[in-house]
Design a protein around this motif. Structure first.
Motif, PDB file in Angstrom:
ATOM      1  N   SER A   1      21.121 -20.481  12.297  1.00  0.00           N
ATOM      2  CA  SER A   1      21.834 -19.336  12.860  1.00  0.00           C
ATOM      3  C   SER A   1      23.036 -18.925  12.011  1.00  0.00           C
ATOM      4  O   SER A   1      23.625 -19.739  11.298  1.00  0.00           O
ATOM      5  N   CYS A   2      23.364 -17.649  12.102  1.00  0.00           N
ATOM      6  CA  CYS A   2      24.507 -17.091  11.386  1.00  0.00           C
ATOM      7  C   CYS A   2      24.973 -15.857  12.143  1.00  0.00           C
ATOM      8  O   CYS A   2      24.154 -15.028  12.544  1.00  0.00           O
ATOM      9  N   THR A   3      26.264 -15.759  12.354  1.00  0.00           N
ATOM     10  CA  THR A   3      26.834 -14.541  12.909  1.00  0.00           C
ATOM     11  C   THR A   3      27.919 -14.067  11.968  1.00  0.00           C
ATOM     12  O   THR A   3      28.476 -14.834  11.182  1.00  0.00           O
ATOM     13  N   TYR A   4      28.210 -12.786  12.043  1.00  0.00           N
ATOM     14  CA  TYR A   4      29.210 -12.219  11.151  1.00  0.00           C
ATOM     15  C   TYR A   4      30.019 -11.181  11.905  1.00  0.00           C
ATOM     16  O   TYR A   4      29.607 -10.721  12.976  1.00  0.00           O
ATOM     17  N   ASP A   5      31.136 -10.844  11.343  1.00  0.00           N
ATOM     18  CA  ASP A   5      32.004  -9.864  11.983  1.00  0.00           C
ATOM     19  C   ASP A   5      32.431  -8.842  10.938  1.00  0.00           C
ATOM     20  O   ASP A   5      32.963  -9.201   9.880  1.00  0.00           O
TER      21      ASP A   5
ATOM     22  N   ALA B   1      39.029  -7.789   8.076  1.00  0.00           N
ATOM     23  CA  ALA B   1      38.391  -8.709   7.134  1.00  0.00           C
ATOM     24  C   ALA B   1      37.049  -9.169   7.701  1.00  0.00           C
ATOM     25  O   ALA B   1      36.873  -9.276   8.904  1.00  0.00           O
ATOM     26  N   GLN B   2      36.133  -9.399   6.774  1.00  0.00           N
ATOM     27  CA  GLN B   2      34.814  -9.847   7.201  1.00  0.00           C
ATOM     28  C   GLN B   2      34.799 -11.371   7.318  1.00  0.00           C
ATOM     29  O   GLN B   2      35.410 -12.061   6.508  1.00  0.00           O
ATOM     30  N   THR B   3      34.111 -11.857   8.317  1.00  0.00           N
ATOM     31  CA  THR B   3      33.943 -13.301   8.474  1.00  0.00           C
ATOM     32  C   THR B   3      32.479 -13.619   8.725  1.00  0.00           C
ATOM     33  O   THR B   3      31.733 -12.794   9.277  1.00  0.00           O
ATOM     34  N   VAL B   4      32.087 -14.802   8.310  1.00  0.00           N
ATOM     35  CA  VAL B   4      30.727 -15.291   8.505  1.00  0.00           C
ATOM     36  C   VAL B   4      30.812 -16.668   9.151  1.00  0.00           C
ATOM     37  O   VAL B   4      31.543 -17.531   8.660  1.00  0.00           O
ATOM     38  N   THR B   5      30.067 -16.851  10.225  1.00  0.00           N
ATOM     39  CA  THR B   5      30.141 -18.099  10.976  1.00  0.00           C
ATOM     40  C   THR B   5      28.769 -18.758  11.057  1.00  0.00           C
ATOM     41  O   THR B   5      27.789 -18.136  11.483  1.00  0.00           O
ATOM     42  N   GLN B   6      28.728 -19.996  10.645  1.00  0.00           N
ATOM     43  CA  GLN B   6      27.532 -20.817  10.824  1.00  0.00           C
ATOM     44  C   GLN B   6      27.940 -21.958  11.746  1.00  0.00           C
ATOM     45  O   GLN B   6      28.676 -22.854  11.353  1.00  0.00           O
ATOM     46  N   SER B   7      27.503 -21.892  12.966  1.00  0.00           N
ATOM     47  CA  SER B   7      28.026 -22.792  13.996  1.00  0.00           C
ATOM     48  C   SER B   7      27.365 -24.155  14.016  1.00  0.00           C
ATOM     49  O   SER B   7      27.890 -25.098  14.606  1.00  0.00           O
ATOM     50  N   GLN B   8      26.206 -24.279  13.384  1.00  0.00           N
ATOM     51  CA  GLN B   8      25.502 -25.566  13.367  1.00  0.00           C
ATOM     52  C   GLN B   8      25.764 -26.233  12.027  1.00  0.00           C
ATOM     53  O   GLN B   8      25.225 -25.789  11.017  1.00  0.00           O
ATOM     54  N   PRO B   9      26.557 -27.284  11.964  1.00  0.00           N
ATOM     55  CA  PRO B   9      26.846 -27.907  10.666  1.00  0.00           C
ATOM     56  C   PRO B   9      25.671 -28.688  10.085  1.00  0.00           C
ATOM     57  O   PRO B   9      25.577 -28.841   8.871  1.00  0.00           O
ATOM     58  N   GLU B  10      24.764 -29.122  10.971  1.00  0.00           N
ATOM     59  CA  GLU B  10      23.690 -29.973  10.482  1.00  0.00           C
ATOM     60  C   GLU B  10      22.484 -29.879  11.405  1.00  0.00           C
ATOM     61  O   GLU B  10      22.620 -29.784  12.619  1.00  0.00           O
ATOM     62  N   MET B  11      21.290 -29.908  10.807  1.00  0.00           N
ATOM     63  CA  MET B  11      20.048 -29.920  11.580  1.00  0.00           C
ATOM     64  C   MET B  11      19.026 -30.778  10.848  1.00  0.00           C
ATOM     65  O   MET B  11      19.083 -30.922   9.622  1.00  0.00           O
ATOM     66  N   SER B  12      18.080 -31.297  11.607  1.00  0.00           N
ATOM     67  CA  SER B  12      16.961 -31.992  10.980  1.00  0.00           C
ATOM     68  C   SER B  12      15.669 -31.537  11.641  1.00  0.00           C
ATOM     69  O   SER B  12      15.660 -31.111  12.797  1.00  0.00           O
ATOM     70  N   VAL B  13      14.589 -31.592  10.881  1.00  0.00           N
ATOM     71  CA  VAL B  13      13.293 -31.117  11.360  1.00  0.00           C
ATOM     72  C   VAL B  13      12.209 -31.959  10.709  1.00  0.00           C
ATOM     73  O   VAL B  13      12.415 -32.516   9.626  1.00  0.00           O
ATOM     74  N   GLN B  14      11.081 -32.047  11.384  1.00  0.00           N
ATOM     75  CA  GLN B  14       9.957 -32.769  10.803  1.00  0.00           C
ATOM     76  C   GLN B  14       9.184 -31.843   9.865  1.00  0.00           C
ATOM     77  O   GLN B  14       9.089 -30.623  10.086  1.00  0.00           O
ATOM     78  N   GLU B  15       8.631 -32.444   8.859  1.00  0.00           N
ATOM     79  CA  GLU B  15       7.801 -31.707   7.911  1.00  0.00           C
ATOM     80  C   GLU B  15       6.723 -30.923   8.663  1.00  0.00           C
ATOM     81  O   GLU B  15       6.149 -31.407   9.643  1.00  0.00           O
ATOM     82  N   ALA B  16       6.482 -29.691   8.209  1.00  0.00           N
ATOM     83  CA  ALA B  16       5.472 -28.771   8.753  1.00  0.00           C
ATOM     84  C   ALA B  16       5.944 -28.028  10.000  1.00  0.00           C
ATOM     85  O   ALA B  16       5.268 -27.102  10.457  1.00  0.00           O
ATOM     86  N   GLU B  17       7.076 -28.404  10.569  1.00  0.00           N
ATOM     87  CA  GLU B  17       7.584 -27.690  11.727  1.00  0.00           C
ATOM     88  C   GLU B  17       8.361 -26.442  11.306  1.00  0.00           C
ATOM     89  O   GLU B  17       8.650 -26.232  10.134  1.00  0.00           O
ATOM     90  N   THR B  18       8.709 -25.665  12.296  1.00  0.00           N
ATOM     91  CA  THR B  18       9.500 -24.452  12.086  1.00  0.00           C
ATOM     92  C   THR B  18      10.924 -24.695  12.546  1.00  0.00           C
ATOM     93  O   THR B  18      11.149 -25.348  13.577  1.00  0.00           O
ATOM     94  N   VAL B  19      11.875 -24.184  11.797  1.00  0.00           N
ATOM     95  CA  VAL B  19      13.278 -24.364  12.148  1.00  0.00           C
ATOM     96  C   VAL B  19      14.005 -23.037  11.948  1.00  0.00           C
ATOM     97  O   VAL B  19      13.647 -22.241  11.068  1.00  0.00           O
TER      98      VAL B  19
END
Lengths: 115, 111
Positions: free
Chosen positions: A22-26, A1-19
């Motif tokens: 992440s995502c991994t899959y099996d 079976a295929q699985t998809v994992t997003q390990s970071q539940p939450e992030m914040s960034v300032q406007e104009a920055e780069t963020v």
């Protein structure tokens, strides 16, 4: 079976920055597709970007680009010049090629862009 | 061009009642899907359909029934609603091997 994992539940960034999200899959498949969907507070699911596994070139859509590492089974999303309108839930999703149209989603992560 | 629509957008019902959620698309897409979204689970596939009169189970089909007599419609029925079916339901459609496009969702509360 295929699985998809997003390990970071939450992030914040300032406007104009780069963020980077992440995502991994099996999977044991060789022919597949990967997607990032965005869900703003309106709850509408909006396609951000799509990557075909057979393509070596990373997909880009304006300020959005991916870093697709097939061997590592990693599919991260980079948002450049973050805007307040990028505040949303982001879901990574996977689909096998060859006629199986079913999407498998990660649990999502909440991105907040601060002014 | 309406695209893909869902009705109702909000629904409150009671345990044991039958509820039908409607999905309609104007693109003539062959594939249609029903997902449910719950906190901590992302979106999970309930049922999908490859064409009229062809349906198949997804990851979480128990308690749901679907039909597809016309290409453009894909109703989802909860035959006897339970509190665990309180969720946000999304319909989606696509052509073969192409991107899925989602409806606006239906928020269902089962009391």
């Amino acid at each position: 079976a295929q699985t998809v994992t997003q390990s970071q539940p939450e992030m914040s960034v300032q406007e104009a920055e780069t963020v980077t999200l992440s995502c991994t899959y099996d999977t044991s498949e060789n022919n597949y597709y990967l997607f990032w969907y965005k869900q703003p507070p309106s709850r509408q699911m909006i396609l951000v970007i799509r990557q075909e596994a057979y393509k070596q070139q990373n997909a880009t859509e304006n300020r959005f680009s991916v870093n697709f590492q097939k061997a590592a089974k990693s599919f991260s999303l980079k948002i450049s010049d973050s805007q307040l309108g990028d505040t949303a839930m982001y879901f990574c999703a996977f689909r096998i090629g060859g006629g199986s149209e079913k999407l498998v989603f990660g649990k999502g992560m909440k991105l907040t862009v601060n002014p | 061009d309406a695209g893909i629509t869902q009705s109702p957008r909000y629904k409150i019902t009671e345990t044991g009642r039958q509820v039908t959620l409607m999905c309609h698309q104007t693109w003539s897409h062959s594939y249609m899907f029903w997902y449910r979204q719950d906190l901590g689970h992302g979106l999970r596939l309930i049922y999908y359909s490859a064409a009229a009169d062809i349906t198949d189970k997804g990851e979480v089909p128990d308690g749901y029934v679907v039909s597809r007599s016309k290409t453009e419609n894909f109703p989802l029925t909860l035959e006897s609603a339970t509190r665990s079916q309180t969720s946000v339901y999304f319909c989606a459609s696509s052509r073969l091997a192409e991107t899925q496009y989602f409806g606006p969702g239906t928020r269902l509360l089962v009391l």
